[in-house]
Design a protein around this motif. Structure first.
Motif, PDB file in Angstrom:
ATOM      1  N   TRP A 189      -1.066  -7.412   2.609  1.00  0.00           N
ATOM      2  CA  TRP A 189      -1.581  -6.241   3.308  1.00  0.00           C
ATOM      3  C   TRP A 189      -0.432  -5.579   4.064  1.00  0.00           C
ATOM      4  CZ3 TRP A 189      -5.888  -3.435   3.447  1.00  0.00           C
ATOM      5  CH2 TRP A 189      -6.066  -2.562   4.524  1.00  0.00           C
ATOM      6  N   PRO A 190      -0.308  -4.265   4.066  1.00  0.00           N
ATOM      7  CA  PRO A 190      -1.239  -3.253   3.544  1.00  0.00           C
ATOM      8  C   PRO A 190      -1.006  -2.868   2.081  1.00  0.00           C
ATOM      9  CG  PRO A 190       0.480  -2.175   4.787  1.00  0.00           C
ATOM     10  CD  PRO A 190       0.765  -3.645   4.893  1.00  0.00           C
ATOM     11  N   GLU A 191      -0.062  -3.513   1.397  1.00  0.00           N
ATOM     12  CA  GLU A 191       0.211  -3.163   0.001  1.00  0.00           C
ATOM     13  C   GLU A 191      -1.021  -3.313  -0.878  1.00  0.00           C
ATOM     14  OE1 GLU A 191       3.580  -4.172  -3.421  1.00  0.00           O
ATOM     15  OE2 GLU A 191       3.393  -5.429  -1.650  1.00  0.00           O
ATOM     16  N   ALA A 192      -1.945  -4.193  -0.475  1.00  0.00           N
ATOM     17  CA  ALA A 192      -3.168  -4.395  -1.256  1.00  0.00           C
ATOM     18  C   ALA A 192      -3.966  -3.106  -1.410  1.00  0.00           C
ATOM     19  CB  ALA A 192      -4.027  -5.471  -0.601  1.00  0.00           C
ATOM     20  N   THR A 193      -3.842  -2.196  -0.441  1.00  0.00           N
ATOM     21  CA  THR A 193      -4.551  -0.919  -0.551  1.00  0.00           C
ATOM     22  C   THR A 193      -4.164  -0.195  -1.834  1.00  0.00           C
ATOM     23  OG1 THR A 193      -4.602  -0.723   1.857  1.00  0.00           O
ATOM     24  CG2 THR A 193      -4.987   1.285   0.584  1.00  0.00           C
ATOM     25  N   ARG A 194      -2.879  -0.194  -2.146  1.00  0.00           N
ATOM     26  CA  ARG A 194      -2.401   0.436  -3.383  1.00  0.00           C
ATOM     27  C   ARG A 194      -2.713  -0.418  -4.598  1.00  0.00           C
ATOM     28  NH1 ARG A 194       2.123  -0.029  -6.649  1.00  0.00           N
ATOM     29  NH2 ARG A 194       3.029  -1.616  -5.295  1.00  0.00           N
ATOM     30  N   LEU A 195      -2.487  -1.723  -4.482  1.00  0.00           N
ATOM     31  CA  LEU A 195      -2.642  -2.614  -5.632  1.00  0.00           C
ATOM     32  C   LEU A 195      -4.094  -2.737  -6.083  1.00  0.00           C
ATOM     33  CD1 LEU A 195      -0.181  -5.442  -4.539  1.00  0.00           C
ATOM     34  CD2 LEU A 195       0.243  -3.606  -6.198  1.00  0.00           C
ATOM     35  N   HIS A 196      -5.029  -2.641  -5.156  1.00  0.00           N
ATOM     36  CA  HIS A 196      -6.452  -2.780  -5.479  1.00  0.00           C
ATOM     37  C   HIS A 196      -7.134  -1.436  -5.701  1.00  0.00           C
ATOM     38  CE1 HIS A 196      -6.551  -6.906  -3.180  1.00  0.00           C
ATOM     39  NE2 HIS A 196      -5.725  -6.890  -4.212  1.00  0.00           N
ATOM     40  N   ALA A 197      -6.368  -0.342  -5.660  1.00  0.00           N
ATOM     41  CA  ALA A 197      -6.985   0.991  -5.706  1.00  0.00           C
ATOM     42  C   ALA A 197      -7.783   1.221  -6.983  1.00  0.00           C
ATOM     43  CB  ALA A 197      -5.912   2.071  -5.560  1.00  0.00           C
TER      44      ALA A 197
END
Length: 227
Positions: free
Chosen positions: A176-184
């Motif tokens: 997190w917060p990269e998960a926001t992009r990866l899970h989009a």
């Protein structure tokens, strides 16, 4: 996680941002070579011994709804540390661990031990259309950031959804917060509904555990309280 422990993670993620610029036909073979080299020594990321990893595994398992899961898929299983936890937590389930590194899978088989045909390991690339399955529960952790560019993230997300039966769950775990992009693309997939999203902030490396579900086949497959 101390600075020394972060170095391998930072190095290989930087490398993969560059590798993602290759054409699809070149990325897969290079990834296999790299991960086999990286696994020349056992447990290079200390997945079996690091307290952070143990906490992340427990948080991941705690996110899974109670229920009976007959077939479980772990994408990017590495040396089978989490696979062994799954085998212990779901003793009646058939489990498949997938990884691109044959060397990692050899150690995964040793770690899990003799389970007959209940736990199997397959060497494959998630983007390979030859990888197929029909699962009740799918895990994808610490993997999507290796793929790099947006088209490959979109493709990987659709592949994960394709592995799921009606009413199946998918658990995606990334920093997190990269998960926001990866899970989009999972968030936007019309075949999936978002069941929950937990962000673990009080750790050296914050992470998100996102839970998704495919539409049930009929009313008997619905979650309690689900319309």
């Amino acid at each position: 996680m101390d600075v020394a422990a972060r170095v391998p993670d930072l190095v290989h993620r930087t490398l993969f941002r560059a590798v993602s610029l290759l054409a699809s036909g070149g990325q897969g073979p290079l990834l296999r070579t790299y991960f086999d080299w990286w696994h020349r020594n056992p447990d290079p990321w200390r997945l079996a011994t690091d307290h952070y990893e143990a906490h992340k595994y427990k948080t991941t398992l705690d996110a899974v709804p109670e229920g009976r899961y007959e077939r479980i898929l772990e994408v990017g299983c590495s040396e089978g540390v989490f696979t062994k936890l799954l085998a212990d937590a779901y003793p009646d389930a058939g489990i498949v661990g997938v990884d691109i590194s044959s060397r990692a899978l050899g150690r995964a088989r040793e770690r899990v031990g003799d389970t007959g045909s209940r736990v199997r390991f397959i060497q494959a690339d998630i983007l390979n259309p030859g990888l197929r399955g029909d699962f009740d529960l799918v895990f994808c952790a610490e993997l999507l950031y290796y793929l790099g560019r947006t088209p490959r993230l979109r493709h990987a997300s659709s592949r994960l959804t394709a592995f799921m039966r009606p009413g199946a769950h998918l658990v995606a775990v990334h920093p997190w917060p990269e998960a926001t992009r990866l899970h989009a693309f999972l968030d936007a997939d019309p075949a999936l509904s978002t069941v929950g999203n937990h962000v673990e902030r009080n750790v050296d490396r914050p992470f998100a555990v996102s839970l998704y579900r495919t539409a049930p086949r009929d009313a008997s497959d619905r979650e309690p309280g689900e319309a």
